[in-house]
Design a protein around this motif. Sequence first.
Motif: not given
Length: 108
Positions: A59, A62-64, A68-69, A71-72, A74-75
């Motif tokens: 995740t 993927k966020a990087k 997507q901040d 999601l980052l 959350h990871s």
Amino acid sequence: MVERGKKIFIVLNHQLTSDIDKKIAIDKVKNIIETLADGYSADKSVLNDITILPMNVKTAYKAKLMNQDVLLDHSGYRNFHQAFTQWVLQQKQEMEFLDSLKNQINDI
């Protein structure tokens, strides 16, 4: 490594969604470490210095890629990055201090 004063980071790569599940997984890793420490007669008090950081690496990656901040966050990546950066700075400060002491001793 812990007995030699080395900082240990364990990245717990997971796909867990709840904080309770993450805590259970971290506790399980700690129990494994304690069991292994018994085999080496290691002082268990130093085991508290081991940092276990849960992160969903897939995740985070993927966020990087998608920038997507949310999601980052959350990871777990940001928590890892902050802890690791702080450790690197601490190591740098300790090395500079030791170099300074070494230079002072050599000047005597």
